[in-house]
Motif scaffolding. Structure first.
Motif, PDB file in Angstrom:
ATOM      1  N   MET A   1       0.834  -1.183   0.000  1.00 42.50           N
ATOM      2  CA  MET A   1       0.000   0.000   0.000  1.00 42.50           C
ATOM      3  C   MET A   1       0.875   1.242   0.000  1.00 42.50           C
ATOM      4  SD  MET A   1      -2.932  -0.819   2.799  1.00 42.50           S
ATOM      5  CE  MET A   1      -1.802  -1.625   3.916  1.00 42.50           C
ATOM      6  N   GLU A   2       0.651   2.075  -0.959  1.00 41.45           N
ATOM      7  CA  GLU A   2       1.395   3.321  -1.038  1.00 41.45           C
ATOM      8  C   GLU A   2       0.658   4.379  -0.232  1.00 41.45           C
ATOM      9  OE1 GLU A   2       2.989   6.302  -4.461  1.00 41.45           O
ATOM     10  OE2 GLU A   2       2.866   4.156  -4.898  1.00 41.45           O
ATOM     11  N   LEU A   3       1.416   5.179   0.487  1.00 40.20           N
ATOM     12  CA  LEU A   3       0.822   6.213   1.327  1.00 40.20           C
ATOM     13  C   LEU A   3       0.483   7.447   0.507  1.00 40.20           C
ATOM     14  CD1 LEU A   3       3.170   6.078   4.432  1.00 40.20           C
ATOM     15  CD2 LEU A   3       0.985   4.943   4.125  1.00 40.20           C
ATOM     16  N   SER A   4      -0.694   7.994   0.774  1.00 41.75           N
ATOM     17  CA  SER A   4      -1.071   9.245   0.113  1.00 41.75           C
ATOM     18  C   SER A   4      -0.267  10.385   0.731  1.00 41.75           C
ATOM     19  CB  SER A   4      -2.563   9.506   0.299  1.00 41.75           C
ATOM     20  OG  SER A   4      -2.842   9.768   1.660  1.00 41.75           O
ATOM     21  N   ARG A   5      -0.269  11.517   0.059  1.00 41.43           N
ATOM     22  CA  ARG A   5       0.462  12.678   0.600  1.00 41.43           C
ATOM     23  C   ARG A   5      -0.131  13.100   1.934  1.00 41.43           C
ATOM     24  NH1 ARG A   5       2.473  16.933  -3.731  1.00 41.43           N
ATOM     25  NH2 ARG A   5       2.793  17.972  -1.750  1.00 41.43           N
ATOM     26  N   SER A   6      -1.452  13.024   2.046  1.00 38.89           N
ATOM     27  CA  SER A   6      -2.105  13.398   3.307  1.00 38.89           C
ATOM     28  C   SER A   6      -1.661  12.478   4.437  1.00 38.89           C
ATOM     29  CB  SER A   6      -3.628  13.337   3.170  1.00 38.89           C
ATOM     30  OG  SER A   6      -4.058  14.249   2.206  1.00 38.89           O
ATOM     31  N   GLU A   7      -1.579  11.175   4.142  1.00 32.05           N
ATOM     32  CA  GLU A   7      -1.150  10.223   5.161  1.00 32.05           C
ATOM     33  C   GLU A   7       0.310  10.460   5.525  1.00 32.05           C
ATOM     34  OE1 GLU A   7      -1.268   7.287   7.995  1.00 32.05           O
ATOM     35  OE2 GLU A   7      -2.907   8.285   6.965  1.00 32.05           O
ATOM     36  N   GLN A   8       1.149  10.785   4.547  1.00 32.20           N
ATOM     37  CA  GLN A   8       2.544  11.085   4.839  1.00 32.20           C
ATOM     38  C   GLN A   8       2.644  12.301   5.754  1.00 32.20           C
ATOM     39  OE1 GLN A   8       4.361  11.564   1.002  1.00 32.20           O
ATOM     40  NE2 GLN A   8       4.357   9.374   0.558  1.00 32.20           N
ATOM     41  N   LYS A   9       1.826  13.321   5.493  1.00 37.68           N
ATOM     42  CA  LYS A   9       1.829  14.518   6.333  1.00 37.68           C
ATOM     43  C   LYS A   9       1.351  14.194   7.739  1.00 37.68           C
ATOM     44  CE  LYS A   9       1.133  17.799   2.575  1.00 37.68           C
ATOM     45  NZ  LYS A   9       0.210  18.764   1.957  1.00 37.68           N
ATOM     46  N   ARG A  10       0.335  13.332   7.858  1.00 32.39           N
ATOM     47  CA  ARG A  10      -0.144  12.948   9.194  1.00 32.39           C
ATOM     48  C   ARG A  10       0.947  12.226   9.973  1.00 32.39           C
ATOM     49  NH1 ARG A  10      -5.228  12.515   6.656  1.00 32.39           N
ATOM     50  NH2 ARG A  10      -4.778  10.456   5.825  1.00 32.39           N
ATOM     51  N   ARG A  11       1.687  11.367   9.291  1.00 33.13           N
ATOM     52  CA  ARG A  11       2.750  10.632   9.979  1.00 33.13           C
ATOM     53  C   ARG A  11       3.889  11.549  10.409  1.00 33.13           C
ATOM     54  NH1 ARG A  11       2.832   4.510   7.660  1.00 33.13           N
ATOM     55  NH2 ARG A  11       0.609   4.188   7.962  1.00 33.13           N
ATOM     56  N   VAL A  12       4.198  12.540   9.596  1.00 37.62           N
ATOM     57  CA  VAL A  12       5.220  13.518   9.985  1.00 37.62           C
ATOM     58  C   VAL A  12       4.724  14.306  11.194  1.00 37.62           C
ATOM     59  CG1 VAL A  12       6.417  15.631   9.271  1.00 37.62           C
ATOM     60  CG2 VAL A  12       6.323  13.672   7.738  1.00 37.62           C
ATOM     61  N   LYS A  13       3.447  14.654  11.207  1.00 38.09           N
ATOM     62  CA  LYS A  13       2.862  15.377  12.345  1.00 38.09           C
ATOM     63  C   LYS A  13       2.952  14.524  13.616  1.00 38.09           C
ATOM     64  CE  LYS A  13       0.512  18.761  14.144  1.00 38.09           C
ATOM     65  NZ  LYS A  13       1.208  19.964  14.528  1.00 38.09           N
ATOM     66  N   GLN A  14       2.730  13.203  13.485  1.00 36.43           N
ATOM     67  CA  GLN A  14       2.877  12.311  14.638  1.00 36.43           C
ATOM     68  C   GLN A  14       4.310  12.314  15.156  1.00 36.43           C
ATOM     69  OE1 GLN A  14       1.589   8.524  13.173  1.00 36.43           O
ATOM     70  NE2 GLN A  14      -0.585   8.997  13.427  1.00 36.43           N
ATOM     71  N   LEU A  15       5.271  12.294  14.236  1.00 37.93           N
ATOM     72  CA  LEU A  15       6.674  12.342  14.655  1.00 37.93           C
ATOM     73  C   LEU A  15       7.007  13.676  15.311  1.00 37.93           C
ATOM     74  CD1 LEU A  15       8.558  10.581  11.711  1.00 37.93           C
ATOM     75  CD2 LEU A  15       8.130   9.710  14.013  1.00 37.93           C
ATOM     76  N   GLU A  16       6.386  14.746  14.829  1.00 41.30           N
ATOM     77  CA  GLU A  16       6.598  16.058  15.436  1.00 41.30           C
ATOM     78  C   GLU A  16       6.046  16.074  16.868  1.00 41.30           C
ATOM     79  OE1 GLU A  16       5.283  20.531  14.316  1.00 41.30           O
ATOM     80  OE2 GLU A  16       5.978  19.289  12.647  1.00 41.30           O
ATOM     81  N   GLU A  17       4.887  15.445  17.067  1.00 45.22           N
ATOM     82  CA  GLU A  17       4.329  15.343  18.418  1.00 45.22           C
ATOM     83  C   GLU A  17       5.239  14.509  19.309  1.00 45.22           C
ATOM     84  OE1 GLU A  17       0.387  13.776  18.008  1.00 45.22           O
ATOM     85  OE2 GLU A  17      -0.372  15.606  17.060  1.00 45.22           O
ATOM     86  N   LEU A  18       5.801  13.443  18.746  1.00 41.54           N
ATOM     87  CA  LEU A  18       6.746  12.622  19.495  1.00 41.54           C
ATOM     88  C   LEU A  18       7.963  13.451  19.897  1.00 41.54           C
ATOM     89  CD1 LEU A  18       7.782   9.868  20.559  1.00 41.54           C
ATOM     90  CD2 LEU A  18       8.687   9.456  18.261  1.00 41.54           C
ATOM     91  N   ALA A  19       8.487  14.252  18.967  1.00 41.90           N
ATOM     92  CA  ALA A  19       9.644  15.105  19.264  1.00 41.90           C
ATOM     93  C   ALA A  19       9.313  16.093  20.379  1.00 41.90           C
ATOM     94  CB  ALA A  19      10.089  15.846  18.006  1.00 41.90           C
ATOM     95  N   GLU A  20       8.113  16.685  20.335  1.00 44.96           N
ATOM     96  CA  GLU A  20       7.691  17.618  21.391  1.00 44.96           C
ATOM     97  C   GLU A  20       7.651  16.926  22.750  1.00 44.96           C
ATOM     98  OE1 GLU A  20       6.973  20.828  21.596  1.00 44.96           O
ATOM     99  OE2 GLU A  20       6.866  21.440  19.502  1.00 44.96           O
ATOM    100  N   GLU A  21       7.067  15.730  22.774  1.00 40.13           N
ATOM    101  CA  GLU A  21       6.962  14.977  24.035  1.00 40.13           C
ATOM    102  C   GLU A  21       8.345  14.598  24.565  1.00 40.13           C
ATOM    103  OE1 GLU A  21       4.274  14.014  25.947  1.00 40.13           O
ATOM    104  OE2 GLU A  21       2.958  15.208  24.667  1.00 40.13           O
ATOM    105  N   LEU A  22       9.223  14.169  23.675  1.00 40.59           N
ATOM    106  CA  LEU A  22      10.569  13.784  24.104  1.00 40.59           C
ATOM    107  C   LEU A  22      11.361  14.989  24.598  1.00 40.59           C
ATOM    108  CD1 LEU A  22      11.505  11.224  21.310  1.00 40.59           C
ATOM    109  CD2 LEU A  22      10.995  10.707  23.701  1.00 40.59           C
ATOM    110  N   ALA A  23      11.175  16.131  23.944  1.00 34.55           N
ATOM    111  CA  ALA A  23      11.904  17.341  24.346  1.00 34.55           C
ATOM    112  C   ALA A  23      11.448  17.825  25.714  1.00 34.55           C
ATOM    113  CB  ALA A  23      11.717  18.438  23.306  1.00 34.55           C
ATOM    114  N   ALA A  24      10.261  17.446  26.122  1.00 33.10           N
ATOM    115  CA  ALA A  24       9.747  17.862  27.428  1.00 33.10           C
ATOM    116  C   ALA A  24      10.291  17.003  28.578  1.00 33.10           C
ATOM    117  CB  ALA A  24       8.214  17.804  27.424  1.00 33.10           C
ATOM    118  N   LEU A  25      10.979  15.917  28.255  1.00 31.72           N
ATOM    119  CA  LEU A  25      11.534  15.041  29.296  1.00 31.72           C
ATOM    120  C   LEU A  25      12.765  15.678  29.931  1.00 31.72           C
ATOM    121  CD1 LEU A  25      11.330  11.574  27.495  1.00 31.72           C
ATOM    122  CD2 LEU A  25       9.846  12.402  29.319  1.00 31.72           C
TER     123      LEU A  25
END
Length: 183
Positions: A1-25
């Motif tokens: 299954m190939e990811l749509s551009r929207s799905e790719q953007k959502r996954r990048v946003k998830q990684l950005e949220e992960l980075a925010e959470e990790l930076a708060a540690l």
């Protein structure tokens, strides 16, 4: 299954949220992080930044580093062990939604193709996506996935979409219970 551009953007946003959470540690906790030294040092630097613009730029850079990682799953597990697993649950929910949408899209495309060819489109149609899902989540019945996707394609009734998501979530939960826990 190939990811749509929207799905790719959502996954990048998830990684950005992960980075925010990790930076708060705290820095002491970041030393235990299952990641490379560069990522740890960037996270420590982000924690010390007060200016929003500089912090946002650094978080974007950290997100890029996370995208280059083989799998961010150990980081999600680490964070779940430290802060709870809400972020991990959210990530998994988005993945299941993507699988459901891919299956429904395939069913709609198959229905349109059958209509163009003047062929019957029945609930016994073969779905490549359902087979891939069943391979990823053992115990999932691909014929049941195909059947529910068929009913949605024919009726556009959201009840079938919700039932499909419930089935996928139950399979994911069963898979998680049967899988050995990762540290």
């Amino acid at each position: 299954m190939e990811l749509s551009r929207s799905e790719q953007k959502r996954r990048v946003k998830q990684l950005e949220e992960l980075a925010e959470e990790l930076a708060a540690l705290p820095a002491a906790v970041l030393n235990e992080l299952p990641a490379g030294e560069e990522l740890r040092s960037q996270l420590k630097e982000a924690a010390g930044l007060k200016h929003d613009g500089a912090r946002k730029r650094l978080i974007k850079h950290i997100t890029k580093l996370l995208r280059e990682e083989d799998s961010p799953e150990p980081l999600y597990q680490f964070l779940a062990g430290r802060k709870g697993n809400a972020l991990l649950r959210k990530k998994r929910q988005h993945e299941l939604e993507h699988l459901r949408d891919a299956l429904i899209d395939e069913a709609i495309a198959a229905q349109q193709l059958a209509r163009e060819r003047q062929e019957d489109f029945s609930e016994r149609w073969r779905s490549q996506t359902a087979a891939e899902i069943a391979a990823a989540l053992p115990g999932t019945d691909p014929s049941e996935l195909s059947r529910l996707a068929f009913f949605f394609a024919v009726s556009r009734n959201p009840r079938h979409s919700r039932e499909l998501f419930r089935l996928l979530r139950a399979a994911q939960e069963q898979h998680d219970r049967n899988s050995p826990a990762t540290p």
